[in-house]
Design a protein around this motif. Structure first.
Motif: not given
Length: 400
Positions: A251-255, A257-258, A358-361
């Motif tokens: 959930q933290s990773l998705a946040r 990323r958004a 890393v998160i964006s690519r």
């Protein structure tokens, strides 16, 4: 009682041990090592912050170990560096390099760091697996600090090996050998830069030594070795630990990323949650005093554990939860007081730019092995992964 920090289970998950020790007493006497020597371990947040700033805790290792029998053979550039000094010597040495690591100086490095991150990630395969530690967390900070110091590209692989060996827990011969290798290398590099000067940070230090005589030759070499090693070891751990924390908290990773603009403020919580330094470097008491209700006698080692302090529920409620909304700016991952990590601004920039890329690519990135199979480095000083294997769905291309 055996040394609680030498249990193999401690390296995989130190936080249960830290909590047990802290619940019993935030400052307590513990056996350390195999020689039967006792130290005082600080696991409470308030007590750790106080200890970091207490002038009665000296870092002068030469004075502490003078006249004591030892089988160690560390190179003087490693055993007698700036981290092992007290004021006024510490302030004099630190002042010579502070300007290279200010927020402004690091801001000027950000385009170079971002470009290096892209270059490293461009080499990742289109669809995993890949080891984030070996392919990003290690080469990024190593390359940056080597570039700053003028270390030739052809020598950087050796620097990585020696640096890793310096923290080889339980293998003093390997550590001692690495200290002589890197100390000898830096001595030779200083001589080479004198013959062919450039515009690196090392050249600046040589100019101070040769022109203004504010450094001895031994201080010059030891300062350069410290910058080289400390300039990347903790950042490597920070990047790996933070990436793992996000992968284990989708959930933290998705946040992030958004809302990638939140990453800068999230760094403090990531540093708090799994600090790259478990136990701070050596200190000892120069007089008897009381800390956290515990009497500490004169002349004993005191181990401050930022990894434990950052999970103290009295300072951070629900400390075992990763909470990106938490106000974690008071964490002790970089220490506190006059010895607070000089390179904190650089580490934060490298960590932010690496994680953001890393998160964006890479879409749908995840662990390639179960978390319980991950191998942690066997050193209580550093908290870091030996490898972080990642993969992503075969049908999910990486972002551009």
């Amino acid at each position: 009682m055996t040394d609680p920090l030498q249990d193999p289970r401690f390296f995989a998950d130190p936080y249960a041990t830290y909590a047990r020790l802290r619940d019993a007493a935030p400052v307590r006497k513990v056996p350390t090592g195999s020689g039967g020597r006792e130290s005082y371990l600080v696991t409470g947040y308030a007590e750790a912050r106080e200890a970091f700033a207490d002038p009665r805790l000296s870092k002068n290792t030469v004075r502490f170990f003078a006249g004591r029998p030892s089988q160690r053979d560390l190179h003087p550039a490693v055993s007698r560096n700036m981290l092992a000094t007290d004021p006024p010597q510490h302030a004099r040495l630190r002042a010579l390099v502070t300007k290279a690591f200010t927020t402004g100086a690091v801001a000027r490095l950000r385009p170079y760091i971002a470009g290096l991150v892209d270059e490293l990630l461009d080499a990742w395969p289109d669809r995993g697996p890949v080891d984030l530690v070996a392919s990003l967390a290690v080469p990024l900070p190593v390359t940056v600090i080597c570039e700053m110091l003028g270390v030739p590209e052809s020598d950087r692989r050796l620097v990585r090996t020696w640096s890793s060996d310096l923290f080889a827990a339980g293998d003093p011969r390997r550590t001692d050998a690495a200290s002589h290798a890197i100390g000898g290398y830096m001595t030779d590099l200083v001589a080479a830069r004198r013959d062919s000067p450039g515009e690196s940070l090392l050249d600046d230090l040589i100019a101070v030594r040769d022109g203004q005589d504010r450094l001895t030759e031994d201080e010059l070499v030891s300062l350069a070795v410290l910058l080289l090693v400390a300039g990347h070891e903790t950042t490597t751990n920070f990047i790996g630990n933070a990436a793992l924390a996000l992968l284990q908290h989708p959930q933290s990773l998705a946040r992030l990323r958004a809302e990638p603009q939140l990453l800068g403020s999230a760094l403090d919580e990531l540093l708090r949650f799994d600090s790259p330094v478990g136990i701070a470097t050596f200190r000892y008491s120069t007089e008897a005093f009381t800390l956290g209700g515990t009497e500490i006698p004169e002349g004993v080692p005191v181990l401050i554990a930022p990894g434990a302090a950052n999970r103290d529920p009295n300072r951070f409620p629900g400390p075992d939860k990763l909470d990106l909304n938490r106000g974690a700016t008071g964490h002790l991952a970089f220490g506190h007081g006059i010895h607070r990590c000089l390179g904190a601004p650089l580490a934060r920039a490298e960590g932010e730019l690496a994680l953001r890329a890393v998160i964006s690519r890479f879409a749908d990135i995840r662990l390639a092995v179960p978390a319980e199979e991950l191998e942690w480095r066997h050193t209580r000083l550093m908290r870091g992964l030996a490898a972080l294997p990642l993969t992503w769905s075969r049908g999910t291309p990486r972002s551009t």
